[in-house]
Design a protein around this motif. Sequence first.
Motif, PDB file in Angstrom:
ATOM      1  N   ALA A   1       5.765   7.104  -7.169  1.00  0.00           N
ATOM      2  CA  ALA A   1       4.891   5.948  -7.029  1.00  0.00           C
ATOM      3  C   ALA A   1       4.991   5.037  -8.237  1.00  0.00           C
ATOM      4  CB  ALA A   1       3.441   6.404  -6.859  1.00  0.00           C
TER       5      ALA A   1
ATOM      6  N   THR B   1       7.377  11.245  -0.204  1.00  0.00           N
ATOM      7  CA  THR B   1       6.630   9.988  -0.172  1.00  0.00           C
ATOM      8  C   THR B   1       7.140   9.084  -1.280  1.00  0.00           C
ATOM      9  OG1 THR B   1       4.618  11.000   0.711  1.00  0.00           O
ATOM     10  CG2 THR B   1       4.379   8.891  -0.396  1.00  0.00           C
TER      11      THR B   1
ATOM     12  N   ARG C   1       6.063   5.471  -2.717  1.00  0.00           N
ATOM     13  CA  ARG C   1       4.942   4.533  -2.582  1.00  0.00           C
ATOM     14  C   ARG C   1       5.042   3.404  -3.596  1.00  0.00           C
ATOM     15  NH1 ARG C   1      -1.156   6.698  -3.104  1.00  0.00           N
ATOM     16  NH2 ARG C   1      -1.061   5.864  -5.220  1.00  0.00           N
ATOM     17  N   ARG C   2       5.062   2.188  -3.095  1.00  0.00           N
ATOM     18  CA  ARG C   2       5.057   0.976  -3.923  1.00  0.00           C
ATOM     19  C   ARG C   2       6.178   0.988  -4.957  1.00  0.00           C
ATOM     20  NH1 ARG C   2      -1.252   1.460  -5.309  1.00  0.00           N
ATOM     21  NH2 ARG C   2      -2.145   1.072  -3.265  1.00  0.00           N
TER      22      ARG C   2
ATOM     23  N   VAL D   1       6.098   3.708   1.671  1.00  0.00           N
ATOM     24  CA  VAL D   1       4.766   3.125   1.811  1.00  0.00           C
ATOM     25  C   VAL D   1       4.619   1.891   0.928  1.00  0.00           C
ATOM     26  CG1 VAL D   1       2.291   3.569   1.596  1.00  0.00           C
ATOM     27  CG2 VAL D   1       3.842   5.435   2.251  1.00  0.00           C
TER      28      VAL D   1
ATOM     29  N   THR E   1       6.503  -2.215   4.225  1.00  0.00           N
ATOM     30  CA  THR E   1       7.683  -2.385   3.361  1.00  0.00           C
ATOM     31  C   THR E   1       8.532  -3.558   3.826  1.00  0.00           C
ATOM     32  OG1 THR E   1       9.057  -0.888   4.678  1.00  0.00           O
ATOM     33  CG2 THR E   1       7.747   0.093   2.931  1.00  0.00           C
TER      34      THR E   1
ATOM     35  N   SER F   1       0.643  -0.913   7.452  1.00  0.00           N
ATOM     36  CA  SER F   1      -0.024  -0.121   6.437  1.00  0.00           C
ATOM     37  C   SER F   1      -1.514  -0.016   6.751  1.00  0.00           C
ATOM     38  CB  SER F   1       0.158  -0.735   5.052  1.00  0.00           C
ATOM     39  OG  SER F   1      -0.670  -1.873   4.912  1.00  0.00           O
TER      40      SER F   1
END
Length: 363
Positions: free
Chosen positions: A187, A217, A219-220, A241, A285, A313
């Motif tokens: 992340a 995962t 994320r960002r 994500v 995304t 999202s």
Amino acid sequence: MTKRHIAYLACTTTLVGAFLGTTPASAAHQTLVVRPGESIQKAVNAARTGDTVVVLAGVYHETVTVRTAGLTLRGMGGLTVLQPPAKTKSAPGKLGRKATPTCLSAGNGICVIGARNKALRDVTIAGLRVTGFAKTGVWSMGTDRLTVEHVLADHNGQWGIGQEHSTRAVFRDNVARSNGDAGLFLANTVQAEQGALDSKGTLVEDNRFEDNRIGLTVRRLRNLTVTDNYAAANCAGMFVVGDENKPRAGALTVSENRVERNNKYCAKTARLPYLQGTGIVLTGTEKATVTGNTVLDHSGRSPLSGGIVLFKSFVGATSEKNKITDNVLAGNSPADLVNQEATKSGNAFTGNSCRASKPAGMC
């Protein structure tokens, strides 16, 4: 343990023998050896930039924090086991307002910690099993060019391996199994709302993600590659994500992975509906490329079920201008390809081998 890990263990054993027998005391870079009953942290504290700490086979009940650039912490594969201290809770405790949580009080096994304004560079964590911690097996923050390889992270409460606010990392040949949330979690930052971080080429390669809530995962983040991994028996195989923050998450590649039978059931959370039968998901995304993956035999009735799924999202941010191309999909229900975005989002589905899509016409 896979054949790859067994071969690595044999190689590591040979290298340790070489270290013990041939490294001169006057060498610029030292090898510090930790034996069962000794403290890994004590050796890490004594090490300098460029040194290697070799941890021999055994079970070590402690947590370890690395703050020295260029340090290598290397075990003997699955025979070197790190577990929580036997008489101390590894769950997060009650800290004072100004207190800084330690690796132990935060519930983690190994912590590699740099700073937001000065990244900790060139640390390697290799050849260890990290198991049973309340939160994360191997956690890193504020690093550059971190390498995590040949690590088995299993039965940890949240993530097997996790990282935030870091760049140019390599995660290779690891096994993340039976962790409470993601096997591998990457992340920009965990607690703040911020735009996606440019990871500057982080690589996730040749890992196995099994029996977690989510295998992987991301994320960002932007500018990373996820390739040649295997994800099976999770509730969901892989999640990319994003949200409404800018810059948007995306501009990354998910390629040549094998994602199959991720049909475990996981209850809904504040951010997601329940998970079951989910292969690869893009949510919120942009400009991601998902190509050359094999996605097989997923089955579920969750809004996120399917082979490759595009989904808004949790705050309603759309997935836009993504390329889903040249993937092989079969046996996925409700469909091999699922696009829940608006038709004008600019997502392209081309060259995929599949039988069913929602909406129809994408195969």
